[in-house]
Design a protein around this motif. Structure first.
Motif, PDB file in Angstrom:
ATOM      1  N   GLN A   1       1.844   2.084 -10.056  1.00 53.22           N
ATOM      2  CA  GLN A   1       1.223   2.915  -9.020  1.00 53.22           C
ATOM      3  C   GLN A   1      -0.214   2.459  -8.763  1.00 53.22           C
ATOM      4  O   GLN A   1      -0.681   2.463  -7.628  1.00 53.22           O
ATOM      5  N   LYS A   2      -0.894   2.050  -9.843  1.00 55.73           N
ATOM      6  CA  LYS A   2      -2.256   1.519  -9.677  1.00 55.73           C
ATOM      7  C   LYS A   2      -2.234   0.240  -8.842  1.00 55.73           C
ATOM      8  O   LYS A   2      -3.116   0.011  -8.008  1.00 55.73           O
ATOM      9  N   ILE A   3      -1.224  -0.599  -9.080  1.00 53.85           N
ATOM     10  CA  ILE A   3      -1.088  -1.837  -8.308  1.00 53.85           C
ATOM     11  C   ILE A   3      -0.871  -1.519  -6.830  1.00 53.85           C
ATOM     12  O   ILE A   3      -1.474  -2.128  -5.945  1.00 53.85           O
ATOM     13  N   ILE A   4       0.005  -0.535  -6.558  1.00 60.42           N
ATOM     14  CA  ILE A   4       0.269  -0.121  -5.173  1.00 60.42           C
ATOM     15  C   ILE A   4      -1.015   0.389  -4.523  1.00 60.42           C
ATOM     16  O   ILE A   4      -1.306   0.074  -3.362  1.00 60.42           O
ATOM     17  N   ASN A   5      -1.792   1.171  -5.271  1.00 59.30           N
ATOM     18  CA  ASN A   5      -3.060   1.691  -4.734  1.00 59.30           C
ATOM     19  C   ASN A   5      -4.035   0.557  -4.398  1.00 59.30           C
ATOM     20  O   ASN A   5      -4.722   0.602  -3.375  1.00 59.30           O
TER      21      ASN A   5
ATOM     22  N   ARG B   1       7.148  -0.766  -4.689  1.00 62.52           N
ATOM     23  CA  ARG B   1       7.742   0.575  -4.532  1.00 62.52           C
ATOM     24  C   ARG B   1       9.212   0.576  -4.966  1.00 62.52           C
ATOM     25  O   ARG B   1       9.689   1.547  -5.557  1.00 62.52           O
ATOM     26  N   LYS B   2       9.910  -0.494  -4.685  1.00 61.36           N
ATOM     27  CA  LYS B   2      11.312  -0.599  -5.112  1.00 61.36           C
ATOM     28  C   LYS B   2      11.403  -0.563  -6.634  1.00 61.36           C
ATOM     29  O   LYS B   2      12.272   0.104  -7.208  1.00 61.36           O
ATOM     30  N   ILE B   3      10.499  -1.306  -7.281  1.00 64.46           N
ATOM     31  CA  ILE B   3      10.477  -1.338  -8.747  1.00 64.46           C
ATOM     32  C   ILE B   3      10.154   0.048  -9.306  1.00 64.46           C
ATOM     33  O   ILE B   3      10.786   0.509 -10.269  1.00 64.46           O
TER      34      ILE B   3
END
Length: 431
Positions: free
Chosen positions: A99-103, A219-221
């Motif tokens: 989630q941090k990576i997505i952010n 997001r898939k992961i």
């Protein structure tokens, strides 16, 4: 109206527009200044954006590395009932980092969007200025063409009433030619900037598209990990009371041992007070110990991690259990999950204050004093130092224990000022 009179009239019009010599310089200088400011602003913005982008990319790289380490150190016997909590904790950690990576990807994408928006705004501004410049330049060319007869220029000079007037008229003619040349240069420069900005936008749009694809993959992961998470939660809920009892029991033992460490440090402080004849809750420092403490503080934020490899699986402070959210947990330090047979290492030079054995687990804790600061290295199977030993930064102090049930190798690191726990986040260097 004679040709000579017409030519003189045209030059008078030009002179009036340029407000003689000072106005000509002002126009040329302002055009030059506008170009310089435009180029500088583009450079500053692009440089700032590039630095920000590099920082975001660096953070994303660190998080990717952390994900790789988590995957390597996953609970290997996850199907066993005893390891369900540990395995769920691993999944929760992976989701948190993903989630941090997505952010971060979102932040990078926004940065690109802002850059593209700025570029479009600059393009619009330049195109407007370019149109005005072209109109003005066209008029200048027409005037120049109509008055290009060398005889007319010569007559204009010869008709002067004095040598001074002839000199001034010659200067006006030079300035007029220079002004026209500067207009052409400004038009060429702005066209080049337009091409550069348009190319930049294409590159940034491509980079932004790549980030969007990366976000979709992440997001898939995360969705896949969340599906695993829900399955484990269902299994755990069937025996939630049993797990809660186990967690509470471990937390109680953990807090009791941390209190034991705190009391031990307080005891050492009391002894140092008796020797000096002072009564205080702080270490009474010798000149050497005071210097050591100052050096320790000077390295705040630069101290190396107490393990060579691994990731922080639990942070300082009080909060909810990562699996059983209704249970409060407290930590006076950081827990590092690290590979099997990993060694604990001193984060700074000092001397061994003591070695404490946990009566429940029989595992050892090494305490190192750095003036009025103390670092603790807990959950050690073997120690390689003795009480009173001098140690150096990154010196090995022991081998970290690996849990037979979970397969996890965890070092519990703590940092104290006198007898008060400190958050390692402010002290340890992090990439």
């Amino acid at each position: 109206m004679t040709e000579n009179y017409v030519f003189r009239l045209r030059y008078l019009v030009v002179i009036k527009r340029l407000n003689y010599n000072t106005m000509t310089d002002r126009i040329q200088n302002s055009a030059y200044i506008r170009l310089v400011l435009l180029v500088v602003s583009l450079f500053v913005f692009t440089t700032g954006f590039s630095q920000n982008k590099q920082e975001l990319e660096a953070k994303r790289k660190v998080l990717k590395s952390e994900i790789a380490q988590i995957n390597k150190l996953l609970t290997k016997t996850s199907k066993k009932e005893k390891n369900l909590l540990s395995h769920l904790g691993d999944i929760n950690k992976k989701i948190e980092v993903r989630q941090k990576i997505i952010n971060l990807i979102n932040d990078e994408s926004k940065a690109y969007s802002n850059e593209i928006k700025e570029n479009n705004s600059e393009i619009s501004s330049i195109e407007t200025e370019l149109k005005k410049l072209k109109v003005a330049y066209a008029k200048t060319v027409v005037r120049s063409y109509k008055s290009k007869n060398n005889n007319s220029k010569l007559l204009f000079l010869l008709s002067s009433s004095s040598f001074l007037q002839a000199y001034k008229r010659m200067q006006y003619m030079k300035q007029y030619a220079s002004f026209r040349k500067n207009q052409a240069v400004e038009i060429t420069t702005k066209k080049a900037l337009l091409i550069q900005l348009n190319d930049s936008i294409l590159l940034k749009k491509s980079a932004k598209d790549s980030l969007v694809n990366a976000r979709i993959q992440e997001r898939k992961i995360v969705d896949n990990e969340k599906a695993k998470q829900q399955k484990l939660i269902k299994k755990i809920k069937k025996k939630s009371n049993k797990y809660k009892r186990e967690i509470r029991k471990k937390e109680k033992q953990n807090r009791a041992f941390e209190k034991k460490l705190e009391n031990l440090i307080r005891g050492v402080i009391t002894k140092s007070n008796k020797k000096s004849g002072k009564s205080t809750k702080q270490f009474v420092l010798t000149a050497e110990a005071k210097k050591l403490a100052q050096n320790f503080v000077a390295n705040k934020g630069k101290l190396p991690a107490p393990v060579e490899k691994g990731y922080v699986s639990r942070y300082f402070g009080q909060g909810k259990h990562d699996v059983m959210k209704k249970i409060d947990v407290k930590s006076t330090g950081w827990h590092y999950t690290t590979p099997k047979n990993s060694k604990a290492r001193a984060v700074f030079k000092g001397s061994v204050l003591g070695i404490v054995v946990d009566k429940n687990t029989k595992l050892k804790t090494v305490l190192i004093v750095h003036g009025n600061y103390v670092t603790s290295y807990r959950n050690l199977e073997k120690v390689t130092v003795s009480k009173g030993d001098k140690v150096e930064t990154k010196q090995i102090v022991g081998t970290i224990h690996t849990n037979n049930t979970t397969g996890k190798t965890i070092l519990k690191f703590g940092l104290w000022k006198n007898a008060k726990p400190q958050n390692p986040r402010k002290w340890l260097f992090r990439k």
